[in-house]
Design a protein around this motif. Sequence first.
Motif, PDB file in Angstrom:
ATOM      1  N   ASN A 184       0.755  -1.252   0.246  1.00  0.00           N
ATOM      2  CA  ASN A 184       0.048  -0.004  -0.111  1.00  0.00           C
ATOM      3  C   ASN A 184       0.868   1.263   0.045  1.00  0.00           C
ATOM      4  O   ASN A 184       0.345   2.218  -0.473  1.00  0.00           O
ATOM      5  CB  ASN A 184      -0.776   0.106   1.100  1.00  0.00           C
ATOM      6  N   GLY A 185       1.900   1.109   0.438  1.00  0.00           N
ATOM      7  CA  GLY A 185       3.074   2.535   0.502  1.00  0.00           C
ATOM      8  C   GLY A 185       2.703   3.041   1.797  1.00  0.00           C
ATOM      9  O   GLY A 185       3.265   4.344   1.908  1.00  0.00           O
ATOM     10  N   TYR A 186       2.052   2.613   2.582  1.00  0.00           N
ATOM     11  CA  TYR A 186       1.680   3.320   3.962  1.00  0.00           C
ATOM     12  C   TYR A 186       1.371   2.363   4.990  1.00  0.00           C
ATOM     13  O   TYR A 186       1.078   1.142   4.596  1.00  0.00           O
ATOM     14  CB  TYR A 186       0.680   4.573   3.965  1.00  0.00           C
ATOM     15  N   SER A 187       1.562   2.497   6.361  1.00  0.00           N
ATOM     16  CA  SER A 187       1.483   1.714   7.212  1.00  0.00           C
ATOM     17  C   SER A 187       0.190   1.518   7.757  1.00  0.00           C
ATOM     18  O   SER A 187      -0.751   2.166   7.456  1.00  0.00           O
ATOM     19  CB  SER A 187       2.372   1.975   8.514  1.00  0.00           C
ATOM     20  N   PRO A 188      -0.076   0.164   8.341  1.00  0.00           N
ATOM     21  CA  PRO A 188      -1.474  -0.090   8.711  1.00  0.00           C
ATOM     22  C   PRO A 188      -1.816   0.624   9.744  1.00  0.00           C
ATOM     23  O   PRO A 188      -0.992   0.978  10.872  1.00  0.00           O
ATOM     24  CB  PRO A 188      -1.319  -1.739   8.956  1.00  0.00           C
ATOM     25  N   ALA A 189      -3.060   0.758   9.917  1.00  0.00           N
ATOM     26  CA  ALA A 189      -3.644   1.310  11.298  1.00  0.00           C
ATOM     27  C   ALA A 189      -3.937   0.167  12.209  1.00  0.00           C
ATOM     28  O   ALA A 189      -3.956  -1.030  11.595  1.00  0.00           O
ATOM     29  CB  ALA A 189      -4.990   1.988  10.944  1.00  0.00           C
ATOM     30  N   ILE A 190      -3.937   0.424  13.494  1.00  0.00           N
ATOM     31  CA  ILE A 190      -4.092  -0.544  14.524  1.00  0.00           C
ATOM     32  C   ILE A 190      -5.592  -1.419  14.239  1.00  0.00           C
ATOM     33  O   ILE A 190      -5.569  -2.669  14.254  1.00  0.00           O
ATOM     34  CB  ILE A 190      -4.405  -0.063  16.008  1.00  0.00           C
ATOM     35  N   THR A 196      -6.216  -5.967  21.403  1.00  0.00           N
ATOM     36  CA  THR A 196      -5.342  -7.307  21.246  1.00  0.00           C
ATOM     37  C   THR A 196      -4.241  -6.715  20.116  1.00  0.00           C
ATOM     38  O   THR A 196      -3.103  -6.795  20.369  1.00  0.00           O
ATOM     39  CB  THR A 196      -6.157  -8.247  20.601  1.00  0.00           C
ATOM     40  N   ALA A 197      -4.717  -5.860  18.994  1.00  0.00           N
ATOM     41  CA  ALA A 197      -3.679  -5.631  18.097  1.00  0.00           C
ATOM     42  C   ALA A 197      -2.597  -4.597  18.733  1.00  0.00           C
ATOM     43  O   ALA A 197      -1.582  -4.582  18.272  1.00  0.00           O
ATOM     44  CB  ALA A 197      -4.508  -5.082  16.850  1.00  0.00           C
ATOM     45  N   PHE A 198      -3.285  -3.707  19.556  1.00  0.00           N
ATOM     46  CA  PHE A 198      -2.476  -2.506  20.074  1.00  0.00           C
ATOM     47  C   PHE A 198      -1.500  -3.369  20.882  1.00  0.00           C
ATOM     48  O   PHE A 198      -0.300  -2.760  20.952  1.00  0.00           O
ATOM     49  CB  PHE A 198      -3.313  -1.553  20.896  1.00  0.00           C
ATOM     50  N   LYS A 199      -1.886  -4.274  21.746  1.00  0.00           N
ATOM     51  CA  LYS A 199      -0.763  -4.823  22.567  1.00  0.00           C
ATOM     52  C   LYS A 199       0.519  -5.553  21.778  1.00  0.00           C
ATOM     53  O   LYS A 199       1.340  -5.294  22.517  1.00  0.00           O
ATOM     54  CB  LYS A 199      -1.537  -5.967  23.661  1.00  0.00           C
ATOM     55  N   ILE A 200      -0.018  -6.059  20.713  1.00  0.00           N
ATOM     56  CA  ILE A 200       1.004  -6.593  19.918  1.00  0.00           C
ATOM     57  C   ILE A 200       1.800  -5.686  19.307  1.00  0.00           C
ATOM     58  O   ILE A 200       3.086  -5.775  19.256  1.00  0.00           O
ATOM     59  CB  ILE A 200       0.452  -7.539  18.709  1.00  0.00           C
ATOM     60  N   VAL A 201       1.312  -4.589  18.652  1.00  0.00           N
ATOM     61  CA  VAL A 201       1.976  -3.327  18.146  1.00  0.00           C
ATOM     62  C   VAL A 201       2.966  -3.002  19.335  1.00  0.00           C
ATOM     63  O   VAL A 201       3.996  -2.853  19.141  1.00  0.00           O
ATOM     64  CB  VAL A 201       1.276  -2.663  17.609  1.00  0.00           C
ATOM     65  N   GLU A 202       2.727  -2.769  20.417  1.00  0.00           N
ATOM     66  CA  GLU A 202       3.285  -2.428  21.670  1.00  0.00           C
ATOM     67  C   GLU A 202       4.486  -3.061  21.886  1.00  0.00           C
ATOM     68  O   GLU A 202       5.633  -2.673  22.181  1.00  0.00           O
ATOM     69  CB  GLU A 202       2.450  -1.716  22.813  1.00  0.00           C
ATOM     70  N   ALA A 203       4.171  -4.465  21.975  1.00  0.00           N
ATOM     71  CA  ALA A 203       5.270  -5.543  22.406  1.00  0.00           C
ATOM     72  C   ALA A 203       6.246  -5.328  21.168  1.00  0.00           C
ATOM     73  O   ALA A 203       7.712  -5.524  21.448  1.00  0.00           O
ATOM     74  CB  ALA A 203       4.778  -6.951  22.323  1.00  0.00           C
ATOM     75  N   TYR A 232      11.551  -3.904  16.817  1.00  0.00           N
ATOM     76  CA  TYR A 232      10.997  -4.269  15.370  1.00  0.00           C
ATOM     77  C   TYR A 232      10.409  -3.246  14.648  1.00  0.00           C
ATOM     78  O   TYR A 232      10.623  -3.096  13.646  1.00  0.00           O
ATOM     79  CB  TYR A 232      10.237  -5.544  15.468  1.00  0.00           C
ATOM     80  N   ILE A 233       9.696  -2.168  15.460  1.00  0.00           N
ATOM     81  CA  ILE A 233       9.033  -1.100  14.870  1.00  0.00           C
ATOM     82  C   ILE A 233       8.960   0.060  15.603  1.00  0.00           C
ATOM     83  O   ILE A 233       9.382  -0.070  16.904  1.00  0.00           O
ATOM     84  CB  ILE A 233       7.339  -1.469  14.470  1.00  0.00           C
ATOM     85  N   THR A 234       8.728   1.246  15.104  1.00  0.00           N
ATOM     86  CA  THR A 234       8.716   2.338  15.767  1.00  0.00           C
ATOM     87  C   THR A 234       7.095   2.956  15.569  1.00  0.00           C
ATOM     88  O   THR A 234       6.454   2.443  14.628  1.00  0.00           O
ATOM     89  CB  THR A 234       9.462   3.446  15.437  1.00  0.00           C
ATOM     90  N   LYS A 235       6.666   3.626  16.593  1.00  0.00           N
ATOM     91  CA  LYS A 235       5.239   4.288  16.142  1.00  0.00           C
ATOM     92  C   LYS A 235       5.191   5.636  16.629  1.00  0.00           C
ATOM     93  O   LYS A 235       5.631   5.936  17.945  1.00  0.00           O
ATOM     94  CB  LYS A 235       4.435   3.307  17.045  1.00  0.00           C
ATOM     95  N   GLY A 236       4.769   6.621  15.821  1.00  0.00           N
ATOM     96  CA  GLY A 236       4.572   7.951  16.277  1.00  0.00           C
ATOM     97  C   GLY A 236       3.497   7.927  17.412  1.00  0.00           C
ATOM     98  O   GLY A 236       2.561   7.235  17.506  1.00  0.00           O
ATOM     99  N   ALA A 253      -2.725   8.395  13.126  1.00  0.00           N
ATOM    100  CA  ALA A 253      -2.727   7.139  12.441  1.00  0.00           C
ATOM    101  C   ALA A 253      -1.653   6.579  11.708  1.00  0.00           C
ATOM    102  O   ALA A 253      -0.984   7.574  10.982  1.00  0.00           O
ATOM    103  CB  ALA A 253      -4.269   6.655  11.989  1.00  0.00           C
ATOM    104  N   ARG A 254      -1.697   5.445  11.454  1.00  0.00           N
ATOM    105  CA  ARG A 254      -0.589   4.982  10.427  1.00  0.00           C
ATOM    106  C   ARG A 254       1.006   5.672  10.512  1.00  0.00           C
ATOM    107  O   ARG A 254       1.426   5.664   9.600  1.00  0.00           O
ATOM    108  CB  ARG A 254      -1.080   5.321   9.061  1.00  0.00           C
ATOM    109  N   THR A 255       1.279   5.572  11.663  1.00  0.00           N
ATOM    110  CA  THR A 255       2.689   6.084  11.939  1.00  0.00           C
ATOM    111  C   THR A 255       3.534   4.835  12.244  1.00  0.00           C
ATOM    112  O   THR A 255       4.830   5.247  12.637  1.00  0.00           O
ATOM    113  CB  THR A 255       2.866   6.927  13.081  1.00  0.00           C
ATOM    114  N   ILE A 256       3.211   3.685  12.113  1.00  0.00           N
ATOM    115  CA  ILE A 256       4.178   2.608  12.318  1.00  0.00           C
ATOM    116  C   ILE A 256       5.327   2.504  11.326  1.00  0.00           C
ATOM    117  O   ILE A 256       5.003   2.801  10.060  1.00  0.00           O
ATOM    118  CB  ILE A 256       3.375   1.235  12.133  1.00  0.00           C
TER     119      ILE A 256
END
Length: 136
Positions: A24-30, A44-51, A57-61, A65-68
């Motif tokens: 897609n050229g951009y990151s997914p939302a939670i 549940t997705a939020f907790k996985i992203v935080e882990a 493995y990732i950074t998040k603004g 939205a879509r800052t992964i």
Amino acid sequence: MSQRALSKRQAEALEFIESFIISNGYSPAIRDIGAHFKYQSSSTAFKIVEALVLKGYITKGEFGARTIRLTKKVAAHKAQDTTPRTDSELEECIKGLTQAIQKALLYVNRNSDKWMPDVAEKVLRDALKGVPVNVD
């Protein structure tokens, strides 16, 4: 930053995030992550992203939205992930490497008058495409 290995869910989510960004050229939302895995709650997705953030493995603004964003650690994880785990995977790697060497030797025999190291490297790389190789 934690150095523990990824859980199965975390590894699957990381793979989804990477493929989503590529497609897609951009990151997914939670919510995209939660919907893909059919989680009942986006928490549940939020907790996985935080882990994944905590493990590096990732950074998040913090805002929006879509800052992964993927980190360099993802490439290292993928390289580690291609290491043969079973005898049949190891046999497949050996078979691919053997075929690559045979192809390179055949090229050398046919083109000994114009042999160049960069051509040999190209032949080997082409022959090894798709063969999981992890060189430390």
